[in-house]
Design a protein around this motif. Structure first.
Motif, short mmCIF file in Angstrom:
data_model
loop_
_atom_site.label_atom_id
_atom_site.label_comp_id
_atom_site.label_asym_id
_atom_site.label_seq_id
_atom_site.Cartn_x
_atom_site.Cartn_y
_atom_site.Cartn_z
N THR A 4 30.05 26.22 42.68
CA THR A 4 30.69 26.70 43.91
C THR A 4 30.87 28.21 43.90
O THR A 4 31.18 28.79 44.92
CB THR A 4 32.06 26.01 44.09
OG1 THR A 4 32.86 26.28 42.93
CG2 THR A 4 31.92 24.53 44.31
N ASP A 5 30.69 28.83 42.75
CA ASP A 5 30.83 30.27 42.64
C ASP A 5 29.50 31.01 42.81
O ASP A 5 29.46 32.22 42.61
CB ASP A 5 31.44 30.64 41.28
CG ASP A 5 32.86 30.15 41.14
OD1 ASP A 5 33.54 29.98 42.18
OD2 ASP A 5 33.30 29.95 40.00
N THR A 6 28.44 30.30 43.15
CA THR A 6 27.16 30.98 43.35
C THR A 6 27.24 31.84 44.59
O THR A 6 27.94 31.52 45.55
CB THR A 6 26.00 29.98 43.47
OG1 THR A 6 26.26 29.10 44.54
CG2 THR A 6 25.78 29.21 42.18
N ILE A 11 21.17 34.94 45.69
CA ILE A 11 20.04 34.01 45.70
C ILE A 11 18.97 34.46 46.68
O ILE A 11 17.78 34.47 46.37
CB ILE A 11 20.53 32.58 46.00
CG1 ILE A 11 21.44 32.10 44.86
CG2 ILE A 11 19.36 31.63 46.20
CD1 ILE A 11 22.24 30.86 45.16
N VAL A 12 19.39 34.88 47.86
CA VAL A 12 18.44 35.37 48.87
C VAL A 12 17.72 36.60 48.35
O VAL A 12 16.50 36.74 48.49
CB VAL A 12 19.16 35.67 50.20
CG1 VAL A 12 18.25 36.42 51.15
CG2 VAL A 12 19.65 34.38 50.83
N LEU A 13 18.45 37.52 47.71
CA LEU A 13 17.83 38.72 47.17
C LEU A 13 16.80 38.37 46.10
O LEU A 13 15.70 38.94 46.08
CB LEU A 13 18.90 39.65 46.60
CG LEU A 13 18.42 41.01 46.11
CD1 LEU A 13 17.81 41.82 47.26
CD2 LEU A 13 19.57 41.79 45.48
N LEU A 14 17.12 37.42 45.25
CA LEU A 14 16.17 37.01 44.21
C LEU A 14 14.89 36.46 44.81
O LEU A 14 13.80 36.69 44.28
CB LEU A 14 16.81 35.94 43.31
CG LEU A 14 17.86 36.42 42.33
CD1 LEU A 14 18.64 35.25 41.76
CD2 LEU A 14 17.23 37.25 41.24
N THR A 50 22.28 30.30 36.74
CA THR A 50 22.34 29.29 37.80
C THR A 50 21.78 29.83 39.10
O THR A 50 21.00 29.16 39.78
CB THR A 50 23.80 28.81 38.00
OG1 THR A 50 24.27 28.25 36.78
CG2 THR A 50 23.89 27.78 39.11
N GLU A 51 22.16 31.05 39.47
CA GLU A 51 21.65 31.66 40.69
C GLU A 51 20.14 31.86 40.60
O GLU A 51 19.42 31.65 41.58
CB GLU A 51 22.36 32.99 40.96
CG GLU A 51 23.80 32.81 41.36
CD GLU A 51 24.61 34.08 41.37
OE1 GLU A 51 25.59 34.13 42.12
OE2 GLU A 51 24.28 35.03 40.62
N ILE A 52 19.66 32.25 39.44
CA ILE A 52 18.22 32.44 39.24
C ILE A 52 17.50 31.11 39.40
O ILE A 52 16.49 31.02 40.08
CB ILE A 52 17.94 33.08 37.86
CG1 ILE A 52 18.50 34.50 37.82
CG2 ILE A 52 16.45 33.07 37.55
CD1 ILE A 52 18.59 35.09 36.43
N ILE A 77 8.69 35.52 39.37
CA ILE A 77 10.11 35.77 39.54
C ILE A 77 10.91 35.19 38.38
O ILE A 77 11.82 35.83 37.85
CB ILE A 77 10.60 35.25 40.90
CG1 ILE A 77 10.01 36.11 42.01
CG2 ILE A 77 12.13 35.24 40.98
CD1 ILE A 77 10.25 35.61 43.40
N GLY A 78 10.56 33.99 37.97
CA GLY A 78 11.25 33.38 36.84
C GLY A 78 11.10 34.20 35.57
O GLY A 78 12.07 34.41 34.83
N LEU A 79 9.90 34.69 35.32
CA LEU A 79 9.64 35.50 34.13
C LEU A 79 10.37 36.83 34.20
O LEU A 79 10.98 37.28 33.23
CB LEU A 79 8.14 35.71 33.96
CG LEU A 79 7.66 36.38 32.68
CD1 LEU A 79 8.16 35.63 31.44
CD2 LEU A 79 6.14 36.45 32.66
#
Length: 129
Positions: A4-6, A11-14, A50-52, A77-79
């Motif tokens: 709930t703290d995400t 997330i959108v920026l990532l 978690t956000e990633i 992006i993951g890397l």
């Protein structure tokens, strides 16, 4: 950090990182070509695993398939974020320096695939005009 703290903004920026840009490897750009601002770098430096994970999962389109391009972008992006969230400073200008040689080689390989795909799409788009 509880789910709930995400932070939706993080997330959108990532998901808006254009990891295929190799012309300026020490800077990040949005998919529309805009460079990241200092505030955006600061937000990235505080992204949680978690956000990633949510951002990378969000790249999965609806349905059971994913194009090769989307798969490569997701891997890039993951890397990148594997190292970016570990950056001690607010400005990740040396994230590539943190990568192992193996990860950096893989990152370059994936970026080359995306760049070649972009060039192909641009070329075929001009043919259709």
């Amino acid at each position: 950090m509880a789910i709930t703290d995400t932070r939706p903004g993080a997330i959108v920026l990532l998901t808006d990182i254009d990891a295929s840009r190799s012309d300026e490897p020490d800077h990040l750009f949005h998919h529309d070509g805009r460079p990241f601002t200092t505030a955006e770098y600061e937000l990235l430096s505080t992204c949680t695993p978690t956000e990633i994970d949510i951002a990378v999962a969000h790249m999965q389109p609806v349905g059971d398939w994913m194009s090769e391009r989307q798969t490569v972008q997701k891997a890039l992006i993951g890397l990148y974020m594997k190292y970016a969230y570990q950056m001690p400073d607010a400005f990740p200008d040396s994230v590539y320096d943190l990568m192992t040689e193996e990860d950096y080689s893989e990152f370059e390989r994936l970026a080359d695939i995306v760049s070649a795909d972009d060039a192909f799409e641009e070329h075929t788009g001009h043919e259709q005009d």
